[in-house]
Design a protein around this motif. Sequence first.
Motif, PDB file in Angstrom:
ATOM      1  N   PRO A  13      18.750  24.963  87.805  1.00  0.00           N
ATOM      2  CA  PRO A  13      18.449  26.318  87.889  1.00  0.00           C
ATOM      3  C   PRO A  13      17.354  26.416  87.060  1.00  0.00           C
ATOM      4  N   ARG A  14      16.900  27.718  87.075  1.00  0.00           N
ATOM      5  CA  ARG A  14      15.624  28.131  86.236  1.00  0.00           C
ATOM      6  C   ARG A  14      16.056  29.230  85.037  1.00  0.00           C
ATOM      7  N   PRO A  15      15.887  28.959  83.750  1.00  0.00           N
ATOM      8  CA  PRO A  15      16.300  29.648  82.813  1.00  0.00           C
ATOM      9  C   PRO A  15      15.352  31.192  82.966  1.00  0.00           C
ATOM     10  N   GLU A  16      15.975  32.057  82.489  1.00  0.00           N
ATOM     11  CA  GLU A  16      15.509  33.588  82.666  1.00  0.00           C
ATOM     12  C   GLU A  16      16.026  34.482  81.884  1.00  0.00           C
ATOM     13  N   ASP A  17      15.365  35.286  81.310  1.00  0.00           N
ATOM     14  CA  ASP A  17      15.769  36.606  80.603  1.00  0.00           C
ATOM     15  C   ASP A  17      16.867  37.379  81.349  1.00  0.00           C
ATOM     16  N   PRO A  18      17.971  37.505  80.492  1.00  0.00           N
ATOM     17  CA  PRO A  18      19.050  38.224  81.187  1.00  0.00           C
ATOM     18  C   PRO A  18      18.489  39.424  81.731  1.00  0.00           C
ATOM     19  N   GLU A  19      17.673  40.237  81.059  1.00  0.00           N
ATOM     20  CA  GLU A  19      17.157  41.438  81.576  1.00  0.00           C
ATOM     21  C   GLU A  19      16.706  41.579  82.876  1.00  0.00           C
ATOM     22  N   ASN A  20      16.152  40.374  83.287  1.00  0.00           N
ATOM     23  CA  ASN A  20      15.595  40.314  84.555  1.00  0.00           C
ATOM     24  C   ASN A  20      16.531  39.819  85.810  1.00  0.00           C
ATOM     25  N   LEU A  21      17.849  39.738  85.174  1.00  0.00           N
ATOM     26  CA  LEU A  21      18.645  39.130  86.379  1.00  0.00           C
ATOM     27  C   LEU A  21      19.933  40.178  86.736  1.00  0.00           C
ATOM     28  N   PRO A  22      20.499  39.865  87.912  1.00  0.00           N
ATOM     29  CA  PRO A  22      21.474  40.908  88.437  1.00  0.00           C
ATOM     30  C   PRO A  22      22.624  40.838  87.449  1.00  0.00           C
ATOM     31  N   GLU A  23      23.592  41.763  87.783  1.00  0.00           N
ATOM     32  CA  GLU A  23      24.725  41.773  86.915  1.00  0.00           C
ATOM     33  C   GLU A  23      25.819  40.386  87.069  1.00  0.00           C
ATOM     34  N   LEU A  24      25.646  40.060  88.117  1.00  0.00           N
ATOM     35  CA  LEU A  24      26.464  38.932  88.263  1.00  0.00           C
ATOM     36  C   LEU A  24      25.784  37.397  87.567  1.00  0.00           C
ATOM     37  N   LEU A  25      24.603  37.624  87.141  1.00  0.00           N
ATOM     38  CA  LEU A  25      24.050  36.408  86.647  1.00  0.00           C
ATOM     39  C   LEU A  25      23.699  36.511  85.188  1.00  0.00           C
ATOM     40  N   LYS A  26      23.856  37.849  84.826  1.00  0.00           N
ATOM     41  CA  LYS A  26      23.290  38.143  83.101  1.00  0.00           C
ATOM     42  C   LYS A  26      23.696  37.175  82.282  1.00  0.00           C
ATOM     43  N   GLY A  27      25.166  36.908  82.337  1.00  0.00           N
ATOM     44  CA  GLY A  27      25.899  36.014  81.422  1.00  0.00           C
ATOM     45  C   GLY A  27      25.310  34.675  81.347  1.00  0.00           C
ATOM     46  N   PHE A  28      24.784  34.323  82.509  1.00  0.00           N
ATOM     47  CA  PHE A  28      24.361  32.825  82.594  1.00  0.00           C
ATOM     48  C   PHE A  28      22.905  32.584  81.933  1.00  0.00           C
ATOM     49  N   GLY A  29      22.066  33.612  81.999  1.00  0.00           N
ATOM     50  CA  GLY A  29      20.524  33.478  81.418  1.00  0.00           C
ATOM     51  C   GLY A  29      19.950  32.508  82.148  1.00  0.00           C
TER      52      GLY A  29
END
Length: 467
Positions: A304-320
Amino acid sequence: MTKPMRPDPTFYASAKLAMEAPVENFAFTIMLGKDASQHDGLAVIDLREGADTYGEIVHTVMTPTTGDEFHHFGWNACSSALSPLSGHAFLERRYLIVPGIRSSRIYIFDVKDPLDAKIHKVIEPEELFAKTGYSRPHTIHCGPEGIYVSTLGGGGEDGTDGPPGIFIMDCETFDIIGRYEMDRGPQDKHYDFWWNLPQDYMVSSEWGLPPQFENGVVPDDLLSNKYGHSIHFWDLRARKNIQTIDFGENYQMALEIRPAHDPTKSYGFCGVVVDTTNLQGAIFTWWRDEDGKWQSKKTITIDPRPEDPENLPELLKGFGAVPPLVTDIDLSLDDKYLYVACWGLGEMHQYDVSDPMNPVLAGKVELGGIARETPHPNGKPFIYGPQMVEVSRDGKRVYWTNSLYSTWDNQFYPYQEGGQMVMAHNDENGFHLAEDFYIDFPENTRAHQIRLEGGDCSTDSFCYPSA
């Protein structure tokens, strides 16, 4: 004088002969409505280089119904008709069987003249329910004696009254004959399937039951590992499950099955959407050992690629992080390259699998993707990420589209909408996108699976070893 009958010239006895065949002139691509209120359809794409309409949609056929959710589709007949087991050697590769996995309705399209493709027949869901007890038809493969169709649902309104399976259709009348399985063993979910005709085996895989996919991913089911994670081996003629391999419950959604095209080889690949312990995507190689038992081993992992939760859909925010989400794979006819669609990352990977136990990343194209949204080299956007992939017979062109499934598109890419199809070259310059091939589909439609005129790597079963 009556002309002598002969097999369709687009049926090839071996993969080598198919690779030497003329290049494709047209592609047929599924268009699915953005929601249940929209019509699905079939788009005909001009692939003739030098033509005035090259890379354009030159014909469309829309359905009179709504809410079908077209997904996978396939030919009425292919090279498997050349099998010694076949009584159908003189069929014509003419019709595309297109099921709606939401409505359980099946459309038959006549594409003998691609520029005048039309609806030939419609099979209503009531016939499917009555004759098979299955629902949600999904994958189409043409076999020696008929058309095999996998399903994602059993009976009942929500498709959970009994397990899904495979049924067979008559390849001339398109009548539904009945269920395939005589003994399914532990198989209780379904997705893809494929076979090796001379070796008389079939392999099938698992996604989930209708309540687990129709309204989007069910997070609780995913995190508790309730989606499919096994592949099943069958005695093809006896229609009997002979072995099941469980990859491990954390390897959620074992989807596409791709056996070696060489019928003397007893191995293949299966793509896994996500490992719930680390969000990796995975490819497993499966093979038959000297004792006749089937084995499997994870041979590719994609991080996976690390990402700012603010840029993620709701389903993935908790994973960052953005998971790869391996949603489709395809194998070139020479069994050299495996193409892996990473729908979440926005990447199409090319692996050299000449040694199937030790794949090597040979090339990569970045396009679309969650949070990244990499544009096409022509500067235009690519919505969602690379999804359904189709390799030309000669292995020099790789086509793909962008939509996975309407409710899943909306979950993972909530602010995007549209359909695209692109092509990449595989040549002396490596694996790279064609800047002059970019198709934007009509408003309110998304682009899904592709089939090439005259057959392609994903629809033909070769009956004989290459010379």
